[in-house]
Write a protein that holds these residues in place. Structure first.
Motif, PDB file in Angstrom:
ATOM      1  N   VAL A 387       0.935  -1.113   0.014  1.00 35.65           N
ATOM      2  CA  VAL A 387       0.030  -0.171   0.221  1.00 35.65           C
ATOM      3  C   VAL A 387       0.904   1.248  -0.193  1.00 35.65           C
ATOM      4  O   VAL A 387       1.751   1.348   0.729  1.00 35.65           O
ATOM      5  CB  VAL A 387      -0.851  -0.033   1.136  1.00 35.65           C
ATOM      6  N   SER A 388       0.246   2.303  -0.853  1.00 30.20           N
ATOM      7  CA  SER A 388       1.296   3.579  -0.859  1.00 30.20           C
ATOM      8  C   SER A 388       1.220   4.234   0.608  1.00 30.20           C
ATOM      9  O   SER A 388       0.260   4.423   1.059  1.00 30.20           O
ATOM     10  CB  SER A 388       0.695   4.297  -1.785  1.00 30.20           C
ATOM     11  N   GLY A 389       2.715   4.378   1.018  1.00 25.79           N
ATOM     12  CA  GLY A 389       2.781   5.251   1.976  1.00 25.79           C
ATOM     13  C   GLY A 389       3.642   4.209   3.167  1.00 25.79           C
ATOM     14  O   GLY A 389       3.966   4.754   4.372  1.00 25.79           O
ATOM     15  N   TYR A 390       3.534   3.048   2.826  1.00 25.01           N
ATOM     16  CA  TYR A 390       4.042   1.959   3.881  1.00 25.01           C
ATOM     17  C   TYR A 390       5.398   2.444   4.193  1.00 25.01           C
ATOM     18  O   TYR A 390       6.313   2.816   3.492  1.00 25.01           O
ATOM     19  CB  TYR A 390       4.305   0.656   3.306  1.00 25.01           C
ATOM     20  N   THR A 391       5.750   2.293   5.343  1.00 30.47           N
ATOM     21  CA  THR A 391       7.305   2.585   6.006  1.00 30.47           C
ATOM     22  C   THR A 391       7.653   1.519   6.977  1.00 30.47           C
ATOM     23  O   THR A 391       6.859   1.178   7.727  1.00 30.47           O
ATOM     24  CB  THR A 391       7.181   3.890   6.650  1.00 30.47           C
ATOM     25  N   LYS A 392       8.848   0.949   6.677  1.00 25.45           N
ATOM     26  CA  LYS A 392       9.113  -0.165   7.373  1.00 25.45           C
ATOM     27  C   LYS A 392       9.693   0.388   9.023  1.00 25.45           C
ATOM     28  O   LYS A 392      10.511   1.266   9.074  1.00 25.45           O
ATOM     29  CB  LYS A 392      10.244  -0.889   6.858  1.00 25.45           C
ATOM     30  N   PHE A 393       8.975  -0.163  10.308  1.00 24.18           N
ATOM     31  CA  PHE A 393       9.493   0.189  11.357  1.00 24.18           C
ATOM     32  C   PHE A 393       8.780  -1.050  12.276  1.00 24.18           C
ATOM     33  O   PHE A 393       8.071  -1.758  11.875  1.00 24.18           O
ATOM     34  CB  PHE A 393       9.124   1.528  11.747  1.00 24.18           C
ATOM     35  N   ASP A 394       9.362  -0.950  13.313  1.00 22.10           N
ATOM     36  CA  ASP A 394       8.982  -1.922  14.482  1.00 22.10           C
ATOM     37  C   ASP A 394       9.026  -1.347  16.031  1.00 22.10           C
ATOM     38  O   ASP A 394      10.207  -1.060  16.589  1.00 22.10           O
ATOM     39  CB  ASP A 394       9.887  -3.122  14.384  1.00 22.10           C
ATOM     40  N   GLU A 395       7.968  -1.047  16.558  1.00 21.60           N
ATOM     41  CA  GLU A 395       7.917  -0.390  17.787  1.00 21.60           C
ATOM     42  C   GLU A 395       7.930  -1.195  18.868  1.00 21.60           C
ATOM     43  O   GLU A 395       8.091  -0.669  19.916  1.00 21.60           O
ATOM     44  CB  GLU A 395       6.602   0.735  17.828  1.00 21.60           C
ATOM     45  N   TYR A 396       7.788  -2.332  18.677  1.00 22.77           N
ATOM     46  CA  TYR A 396       7.927  -3.464  19.633  1.00 22.77           C
ATOM     47  C   TYR A 396       8.657  -4.723  19.216  1.00 22.77           C
ATOM     48  O   TYR A 396       8.339  -5.773  19.053  1.00 22.77           O
ATOM     49  CB  TYR A 396       6.541  -4.116  20.351  1.00 22.77           C
ATOM     50  N   PRO A 397      10.106  -4.294  18.968  1.00 26.46           N
ATOM     51  CA  PRO A 397      10.850  -5.384  18.574  1.00 26.46           C
ATOM     52  C   PRO A 397      11.106  -6.422  19.440  1.00 26.46           C
ATOM     53  O   PRO A 397      11.041  -6.699  20.629  1.00 26.46           O
ATOM     54  CB  PRO A 397      12.341  -4.666  18.121  1.00 26.46           C
ATOM     55  N   SER A 398      11.265  -7.873  18.845  1.00 26.83           N
ATOM     56  CA  SER A 398      11.806  -9.022  19.181  1.00 26.83           C
ATOM     57  C   SER A 398      12.628  -9.710  18.531  1.00 26.83           C
ATOM     58  O   SER A 398      12.438  -9.638  17.091  1.00 26.83           O
ATOM     59  CB  SER A 398      10.462  -9.856  19.908  1.00 26.83           C
ATOM     60  N   ALA A 399      13.122 -10.724  18.881  1.00 29.91           N
ATOM     61  CA  ALA A 399      13.882 -11.773  18.173  1.00 29.91           C
ATOM     62  C   ALA A 399      13.225 -12.484  16.943  1.00 29.91           C
ATOM     63  O   ALA A 399      12.314 -13.582  17.422  1.00 29.91           O
ATOM     64  CB  ALA A 399      14.733 -12.803  19.091  1.00 29.91           C
ATOM     65  N   GLY A 400      13.022 -11.994  15.852  1.00 26.46           N
ATOM     66  CA  GLY A 400      12.464 -12.937  14.764  1.00 26.46           C
ATOM     67  C   GLY A 400      10.623 -12.967  15.169  1.00 26.46           C
ATOM     68  O   GLY A 400      10.252 -13.770  14.739  1.00 26.46           O
ATOM     69  N   GLY A 401      10.372 -12.089  15.695  1.00 21.00           N
ATOM     70  CA  GLY A 401       8.887 -11.907  15.787  1.00 21.00           C
ATOM     71  C   GLY A 401       8.639 -12.840  16.845  1.00 21.00           C
ATOM     72  O   GLY A 401       7.082 -13.015  17.002  1.00 21.00           O
ATOM     73  N   LYS A 402       9.227 -13.405  17.707  1.00 23.44           N
ATOM     74  CA  LYS A 402       8.685 -14.478  18.518  1.00 23.44           C
ATOM     75  C   LYS A 402       8.378 -13.744  20.019  1.00 23.44           C
ATOM     76  O   LYS A 402       8.234 -14.710  20.771  1.00 23.44           O
ATOM     77  CB  LYS A 402      10.039 -15.192  18.929  1.00 23.44           C
ATOM     78  N   GLY A 403       8.358 -12.579  20.239  1.00 28.70           N
ATOM     79  CA  GLY A 403       7.847 -11.765  21.330  1.00 28.70           C
ATOM     80  C   GLY A 403       9.005 -11.769  22.210  1.00 28.70           C
ATOM     81  O   GLY A 403      10.010 -12.359  22.100  1.00 28.70           O
ATOM     82  N   ASP A 404       8.935 -10.854  23.355  1.00 28.32           N
ATOM     83  CA  ASP A 404       9.809 -10.583  24.469  1.00 28.32           C
ATOM     84  C   ASP A 404       9.194 -10.631  25.679  1.00 28.32           C
ATOM     85  O   ASP A 404       8.599  -9.794  26.221  1.00 28.32           O
ATOM     86  CB  ASP A 404      10.324  -9.095  24.217  1.00 28.32           C
ATOM     87  N   VAL A 405       9.344 -11.820  26.386  1.00 29.34           N
ATOM     88  CA  VAL A 405       8.424 -12.228  27.685  1.00 29.34           C
ATOM     89  C   VAL A 405       9.142 -11.118  28.639  1.00 29.34           C
ATOM     90  O   VAL A 405       8.318 -10.548  29.463  1.00 29.34           O
ATOM     91  CB  VAL A 405       9.005 -13.689  27.924  1.00 29.34           C
ATOM     92  N   ALA A 406      10.535 -10.807  28.734  1.00 28.87           N
ATOM     93  CA  ALA A 406      10.989 -10.075  29.758  1.00 28.87           C
ATOM     94  C   ALA A 406      10.346  -8.406  29.619  1.00 28.87           C
ATOM     95  O   ALA A 406       9.822  -7.857  30.785  1.00 28.87           O
ATOM     96  CB  ALA A 406      12.398  -9.842  29.674  1.00 28.87           C
ATOM     97  N   LYS A 407      10.056  -7.851  28.475  1.00 31.31           N
ATOM     98  CA  LYS A 407       9.515  -6.675  28.374  1.00 31.31           C
ATOM     99  C   LYS A 407       8.003  -6.770  28.561  1.00 31.31           C
ATOM    100  O   LYS A 407       7.433  -5.768  29.345  1.00 31.31           O
ATOM    101  CB  LYS A 407       9.799  -6.113  27.036  1.00 31.31           C
ATOM    102  N   ALA A 408       7.329  -8.004  28.377  1.00 34.44           N
ATOM    103  CA  ALA A 408       5.980  -8.090  28.423  1.00 34.44           C
ATOM    104  C   ALA A 408       5.854  -8.032  29.993  1.00 34.44           C
ATOM    105  O   ALA A 408       4.877  -7.245  30.543  1.00 34.44           O
ATOM    106  CB  ALA A 408       5.537  -9.277  27.866  1.00 34.44           C
ATOM    107  N   LYS A 409       6.438  -8.788  30.849  1.00 36.10           N
ATOM    108  CA  LYS A 409       6.545  -8.769  32.344  1.00 36.10           C
ATOM    109  C   LYS A 409       6.749  -7.528  32.811  1.00 36.10           C
ATOM    110  O   LYS A 409       6.043  -6.884  33.895  1.00 36.10           O
ATOM    111  CB  LYS A 409       7.346  -9.863  33.012  1.00 36.10           C
ATOM    112  N   ALA A 410       7.779  -6.811  32.284  1.00 42.63           N
ATOM    113  CA  ALA A 410       7.910  -5.383  32.865  1.00 42.63           C
ATOM    114  C   ALA A 410       7.031  -4.274  32.748  1.00 42.63           C
ATOM    115  O   ALA A 410       6.658  -3.703  33.321  1.00 42.63           O
ATOM    116  CB  ALA A 410       9.336  -4.727  32.227  1.00 42.63           C
ATOM    117  N   SER A 411       5.990  -4.667  31.667  1.00 46.34           N
ATOM    118  CA  SER A 411       4.943  -3.943  31.247  1.00 46.34           C
ATOM    119  C   SER A 411       3.848  -4.261  32.297  1.00 46.34           C
ATOM    120  O   SER A 411       3.174  -3.292  32.619  1.00 46.34           O
ATOM    121  CB  SER A 411       4.578  -4.030  29.777  1.00 46.34           C
TER     122      SER A 411
END
Length: 592
Positions: A387-411
């Motif tokens: 889609v026109s306007g797409y910009t690549k970014f990741d506001e909640y990064p994790s290794a390979g999209g597998k999630g980040d348990v430590a950051k989730a628990k901190a939140s």
């Protein structure tokens, strides 16, 4: 183009040149002969992915029956009361609109061409006034003439009568002068209707907008511009007796069961340069088990799964094997599957509790659950790359999209829920892939102490009765809701507006199901669509996407692909990116 003035023309040409995907404009040229000759892509023999860029089993033979099945019911086959992409595609068989997307293969299918209209919109210099002229001599299936007053009425009923028609978008209401005050034709008995749509004669219609809207020609492709004679309108019951303006009319319709379309003798090929109308008949059945549909396609008993979302996970292994692979097309859908987090359901009124969800979800497990990479790529943004306007970014990064348990628990600790909490998650029970997504998310959240109860609903009523009804959502504490979205037209505004703007929150049938109403985001959308600088406007969509992700009200999951299957009996088969990467139903015909 009829007008090359102002930002509207520039915006339109720029968006089309980018060749982005759409759910719901370019030159005035006539469409190519789609009845078996080249049309926006080469004629193609049956081969894997051949329908992505060509027309498979091209034929100019009239006759045969196209048989469709769907796993649930549509939101409505009424052109003025639908928001499902497949219905927008399907309704073009019996409902002509001011403009439409060209039935053609590849990127040529993103070209907007005149349908009822004689040309694209004539825009004023400030992009606030748009004029269209329709072809003379057009008739409904009962022989009565089609006039621009019928188009005006169709827009009034579809955009201004939520008490009867709640499913479709309300762009016209949002942008027409006086749109915030007009009560719709069922309540406002003024026979002249809304003043900002003028019909000075039976073939002219003029739209007067309250603010500039550079993408207005895209709105003219919506099924909401299909004419409806006021004398035949019965509100929500109009779906039972739709008056046809296209090449097919309803021989029968049974709510929740299906419909049978046959030729409309009043339709004239000479007044419709878009449609070839090759099949004699088109049959559609509802509420057929999704796996049964797959088996019927493989056996050659059906022509197409009308939902257009591809085969089910347990069918996938079979069709990608050597025997059937030549009959498959793995199409990008121009759509993103995502999880909406409703900020008005506790504890998600706390942003840190929402961030815990963002970090906890293992997106690769979601991808695996729906069938792996063949069904889509792991997403980090709402806007898909097509889609026109797409910009690549990741506001909640994790290794390979597998999630980040430590950051989730901190939140969780930050939001006062260190021990976790219990919440509800919705999904559509007739969509096995979405149910599989729900289970994967449930398992991910369990790892950080969040207990998820899955609540399932039928897709045909998902937005009108459940996830799209704020009062129901709040009452039943539906904090998390699975959904997917494709662009209404191929720009960032066409993708984002109806799912993130506060004005898109409706009493029922809404798609902003996270109920995001951020003044800064609302203003950014409004400012960008009025911007005369096409480059700046395109950049704005990516910036707005990032603003949305920073609210932690949506979790992008998958940039969707549709693994489509076409039986050997299907002819003139091509994928249209204008309608979420499904097959183009205006071209589709059958040798049976």
């Amino acid at each position: 183009m009829n007008s090359r003035k102002a930002t509207a023309a520039l915006a339109l040409a720029t968006a089309l040149a980018l060749g982005a995907s759409a759910c719901s404009s370019s030159s005035n040229s006539k469409s190519s002969d789609n009845g078996g000759k080249k049309s926006g892509g080469s004629s193609a023999a049956a081969a894997k992915d051949a329908a992505l860029t060509g027309i498979v089993n091209a034929s100019s033979t009239k006759g045969g029956t196209v048989t469709m099945e769907n796993s649930d019911v549509p939101d409505s086959l009424d052109p003025g009361n639908t928001y499902y992409g497949w219905v927008q595609n399907f309704s073009r068989l019996y409902a002509r609109t001011l403009l439409t997307f060209k039935p053609a293969a590849g990127k040529d299918g993103l070209t907007v061409v005149p349908d009822l209209a004689t040309g694209l919109g004539q825009a004023s210099a400030d992009a606030k006034t748009w004029t269209y002229h329709i072809r003379p001599g057009l008739k409904y299936d009962d022989g009565t003439p089609i006039t621009t007053k019928d188009i005006k009425y169709a827009i009034e009923r579809s955009n201004f009568a939520p008490e009867a028609l709640s499913n479709g978008p309300t762009y016209f209401k949002a942008y027409l002068q006086g749109g915030d005050k007009y009560q719709g034709p069922y309540k406002d008995k003024n026979p002249n209707g809304i003043a900002s749509i003028a019909t000075p004669d039976d073939t002219t219609i003029v739209f007067h907008l309250a603010k500039p809207f550079a993408d207005f020609d895209y709105l003219a492709t919506f099924s909401q511009t299909a004419p409806v004679p006021q004398a035949k309108d019965t509100g929500a019951d109009y779906v039972k007796h739709i008056v046809s303006s296209g090449p097919y009319k309803f021989a029968s319709y049974e709510d929740g069961v299906g419909a049978d379309l046959v030729r409309n003798p009043q339709w004239q090929q000479s007044s419709d340069p878009v449609r070839k109308a090759l099949p004699n008949e088109i049959k559609i059945k509802f509420k057929v088990n999704a796996n049964t549909i797959d088996n019927n396609l493989i056996a050659g008993n059906d022509t197409v799964d009308s939902g257009g979302t591809g085969v089910q996970s347990n069918t996938q292994a079979k069709v990608i094997g050597p025997k059937y692979a030549k009959n498959t097309d793995d199409s990008y859908a121009g759509a993103t599957s995502y999880l909406a987090i409703n900020q008005n359901v506790a504890p998600f009124n706390n942003i840190d509790c929402r961030k815990a969800i963002e970090y906890a979800i293992d997106k690769t497990s979601v991808q695996t659950a729906i069938g792996g990479p063949v069904k889509g790529d792991v997403a980090t943004t709402l806007l898909p790359p097509t889609v026109s306007g797409y910009t690549k970014f990741d506001e909640y990064p994790s290794a390979g999209g597998k999630g980040d348990v430590a950051k989730a628990k901190a939140s969780l600790t930050a939001c006062g829920k260190a021990g976790g909490f219990t919440t509800n998650l919705t999904a559509r029970n007739d969509r096995p892939a979405e149910m599989a997504e729900a289970t994967a998310i449930q398992n991910s959240l369990k790892q950080v102490g969040i207990t998820v109860n899955i609540k399932s609903y039928p897709s045909g009523k998902y937005f009108s009765n459940f996830a799209g009804v704020p009062s129901y959502v709040h009452q039943h504490q539906l904090g998390l809701m699975l959904t997917a979205w494709g662009a209404d037209w191929p720009t960032g505004y066409g993708f984002l507006d109806q799912i993130v703007d506060g004005s898109a929150i409706k009493p029922s049938g809404g798609n902003n199901i996270q109920e995001l109403n951020d003044p800064a985001i609302n203003k950014a959308l409004s400012d960008a669509i009025a911007n005369t600088d096409a480059t700046a406007r395109t950049q704005a969509w990516g910036q707005i996407d990032k603003m949305v992700l920073d609210t932690a009200t949506v979790v992008p999951l998958i940039y969707r692909k549709n693994l489509l299957y076409r039986p050997d009996s299907a002819t003139n088969v091509t994928v249209t990116q204008a309608y979420l990467g499904m097959y183009d139903y205006l071209l589709l015909s059958s040798s049976k």
